[in-house]
Write an enzyme that holds these catalytic residues in place. Structure first.
Site, PDB file in Angstrom:
ATOM      1  N   ARG A 123       0.861  -1.188   0.000  1.00 19.65           N
ATOM      2  CA  ARG A 123       0.000   0.000   0.000  1.00 19.65           C
ATOM      3  C   ARG A 123       0.886   1.223   0.000  1.00 19.65           C
ATOM      4  O   ARG A 123       1.819   1.331   0.799  1.00 19.65           O
ATOM      5  CB  ARG A 123      -0.928   0.016   1.217  1.00 19.65           C
ATOM      6  CG  ARG A 123      -1.804   1.272   1.282  1.00 19.65           C
ATOM      7  CD  ARG A 123      -2.990   1.074   2.188  1.00 19.65           C
ATOM      8  NE  ARG A 123      -3.871   0.054   1.654  1.00 19.65           N
ATOM      9  CZ  ARG A 123      -4.762   0.244   0.696  1.00 19.65           C
ATOM     10  NH1 ARG A 123      -4.906   1.450   0.163  1.00 19.65           N
ATOM     11  NH2 ARG A 123      -5.522  -0.735   0.277  1.00 19.65           N
ATOM     12  N   ASP A 605     -32.831  36.516  -2.402  1.00 20.24           N
ATOM     13  CA  ASP A 605     -34.287  36.560  -2.430  1.00 20.24           C
ATOM     14  C   ASP A 605     -34.799  37.577  -3.450  1.00 20.24           C
ATOM     15  O   ASP A 605     -35.760  37.306  -4.186  1.00 20.24           O
ATOM     16  CB  ASP A 605     -34.811  36.906  -1.035  1.00 20.24           C
ATOM     17  CG  ASP A 605     -36.333  36.994  -1.004  1.00 20.24           C
ATOM     18  OD1 ASP A 605     -36.984  35.992  -1.354  1.00 20.24           O
ATOM     19  OD2 ASP A 605     -36.864  38.064  -0.640  1.00 20.24           O
TER      20      ASP A 605
END
Length: 646
Positions: A123, A605
């Site tokens: 690994r 908004d």
């Protein structure tokens, strides 16, 4: 108990044999830890080792307990592109000179020699292995060896473009590190951005499964930080054929480990079981040397497991050896390096070190391996006496701050796409992970002047684990100020409708550029009114009402709040800036952040009818503060002039 050592199996004496030639000092194993001496043959053999008799270990990758080591973890670099709080000191450690790191040729040779002596799994680790420019070449070289598995552990930040080439070169297993599913918390834990990149890497890895790539997700679990997310990680396995592994928090150098933050795997298993009472959990078969105790929720595509290094260790079946990026060998994760291969690999051409001599030295180191946790006796012993060092090395000259991310293209998951478990833009800064006098504060109700350097969530009562308001009783009132900024991306068509008060000046500049007068949209207002003025008022009101919006923030007597909106026409963004000032016992970072957030949401908004779904709120952050015991601070990566032109 971990401090008690079992008697070595009688079969271990079979691995002792005599040699006609005197071994070199490198080949002599260190004295193994004491065990009962009922086995007289083993006792005599150990006496011969202590007397430097002509003894060697054969085969070389078997220790005195009879454990065969067939799994090698090779670190390719010390460097990492994250600064995770649990694996390194905040200030970092000096990097080794580049010439001290093993070259691709040396890595290939070491791997080949180990494979010739029984290693079947390799690994690649780091640091972050994908940082190495020759990572694909290294994988291709090791992919030619006789291995059952060639894996890599990566944080996924720079992986997605390289992963297909790595799999084609021979990579068969990927461990992806991911400790939270909350993008905002990810930035706090890693001190960097990159959550989206990691998730992209996970998706690409899933697409490469038909080519043989097995994928695991590694999660370091820390109490009070991400333990409540464990069931959410298990849900990742519902549709994905992956294995999620929950790793117990381990003590590394200066990561401020404590038993209070350690969550035993048994506790996590109970938590998951409680979420699936009807179906239960299936226990999967574990290999003898496997570190993971694996389970599956019936009907789920993937599995999950626990790596309980602290509370239920698997040392008896340990088969792992580690080689650092500089060639130093560690026979146990919890102990210091016991041998350096670099001098042997770089010996004089006139008298080069043979592969047999190289492995002979390794055999001596392996034979001296202790039975468990390098003989330190468990978590507290590891914390007190261990010499593990940090998990990765970071140059000490690099300033590191929990709020200093690397620069990247200004894209982020839109707020409306975040799942229900993610933090809102208003709530993510309310708690800082670590109390540190060198770090910026991000909570008005946190103890900004606290000199306690131990890591903690500031709004959690350590005695109960429940949410609690921080006490500021007894603190001196001082003049404090904080400035926060954020941006709202508004698509060009909607951006053109906003009146910033400089339309005439902007139009004259346009005339001078193209030589033609264009008709102005007087006022440039949308149907809901003056965007800038309304957003400014909303930001002012939001800052003043912070303690009503954020449950654990103290009500602060603000003496001044300034909210400013300005256009960034090159990027079609509205920058929002809020500065809050007070004279009190705690800071006003939260008030500044709330002012920016509410003003930005107001812009959203008022422009959503024209802006549609492409709008985004970006880059919400504190950029400066002053006052308080910790002193003044300006965000290192914030450049006002640069931000003006971006």
């Amino acid at each position: 108990m971990l401090s008690r050592l079992r008697t070595a199996p009688r079969s271990a004496t079979r691995f002792l044999s005599t040699s006609a030639a005197a071994p070199s000092p490198l080949a002599l194993a260190r004295e193994p830890q004491q065990r009962p001496t009922s086995d007289s043959a083993l006792s005599r053999a150990r006496t011969r080792i202590a007397n430097r008799d002509h003894v060697q270990v054969a085969p070389p990758l078997v220790d005195s307990f009879g454990r065969k080591h067939d799994y090698l973890r090779l670190s390719l670099t010390e460097k990492c592109n994250l600064r995770c709080t649990y694996c390194m000191p905040e200030q970092g450690v000096p990097l080794l000179p580049k010439d001290d790191l093993l070259t691709a040729d040396e890595i290939e040779r070491v791997a080949r020699v180990f494979v010739d002596h029984g290693v079947r799994k390799i690994r690649l680790t780091g640091g972050e292995p994908t940082i190495r420019r020759d990572i694909v070449d290294i994988v291709e070289r090791l992919g030619r060896l006789s291995l059952s598995s060639l894996g890599m552990t990566s944080n996924g930040i720079a992986l997605k473009r390289k992963l297909p080439a790595l799999v084609s070169a021979g990579l068969s297993s990927l461990n992806l590190s991911l400790d939270t599913l909350d993008p905002f918390k990810y930035e706090l834990v890693t001190r960097r951005r990159g959550f989206d990149a990691v998730m992209d890497s996970l998706d690409i890895a899933q697409g490469l499964k038909p080519k043989g790539l097995k994928t695991k997700v590694n999660v370091v679990v820390i109490r009070g930080l991400n333990d409540h997310e464990v069931p959410d990680f298990v849900e990742l396995t519902r549709e994905r054929d992956i294995t999620v592994r929950f790793i117990e928090y381990m003590p590394f150098e200066d990561n401020r480990w404590s038993t209070a933050k350690l969550v035993p795997s048994s506790e996590l298993l109970s938590l998951i079981s409680a979420r699936h009472p009807a179906s239960g959990l299936d226990k999967l078969q574990d290999a003898a040397s496997d570190t993971t105790r694996a389970y599956r929720v019936p009907g789920y595509a993937g599995s999950f497991g626990f790596i309980s290094s602290m509370t239920d260790h698997f040392c008896g079946g340990c088969s792992r050896l580690r080689i650092g990026a500089d060639g130093r060998v560690k026979v146990c994760l919890f102990g210091p390096p016991v041998l350096s291969l670099r001098p042997l690999l770089r010996s004089s051409p006139a008298s080069p070190t043979s592969d047999a001599a190289l492995m002979h030295a390794v055999g001596g180191a392996v034979y001296g391996k202790k039975f468990a946790h390098d003989g330190l006796g468990g978590p507290e012993g590891i914390k007190r006496e261990g010499k593990m060092g940090p998990m990765v090395g970071i140059a000490a000259s690099l300033p590191i701050s929990p709020l200093r991310p690397t620069r990247r293209p200004r894209t982020r998951t839109p707020l409306h796409l975040l799942g229900p478990s993610t933090s809102s833009p208003l709530s993510f800064p309310t708690t800082r992970l670590f109390s540190s006098t060198s770090s910026p504060r991000t909570s008005s109700s946190s103890s900004s002047d606290d000199n306690d350097s131990s890591p903690r969530l500031t709004h959690i009562d350590p005695s109960t684990g429940k949410a609690a308001m921080v006490s500021v009783a007894g603190k001196a009132s001082t003049l404090r100020s904080a400035t926060a900024v954020g941006r709202v991306y508004v698509p060009p068509a909607a951006f053109a409708l906003i009146d910033f008060g400089d339309e005439h000046e902007h139009e004259l500049e346009q005339v001078e550029r193209d030589g033609s007068r264009r008709r102005s949209r007087r006022g440039g207002m949308n149907k809901k009114g003056d965007v800038v003025s309304v957003a400014q008022l909303a930001g002012l009101m939001g800052a003043k009402h912070t303690s009503l919006l954020i449950p654990l923030c103290h009500p602060v007597p603000l003496s001044h709040v300034a909210v400013e909106l300005r256009p960034l026409r090159a990027t079609s963004e509205v920058e929002v800036r809020c500065t809050a000032t007070c004279e009190g016992a705690t800071g006003v970072e939260m008030e500044a952040l709330t002012g920016v957030s509410v003003a930005a949401l107001t812009v959203w908004d008022m422009c959503k009818a024209a802006g549609g779904k492409e709008m985004e709120i970006r880059g919400l952050r504190v950029v400066s503060k002053s006052g308080g015991k910790s002193g003044d601070w300006v965000r290192p990566d914030f450049d006002e002039q640069r931000d003006d032109v971006e």
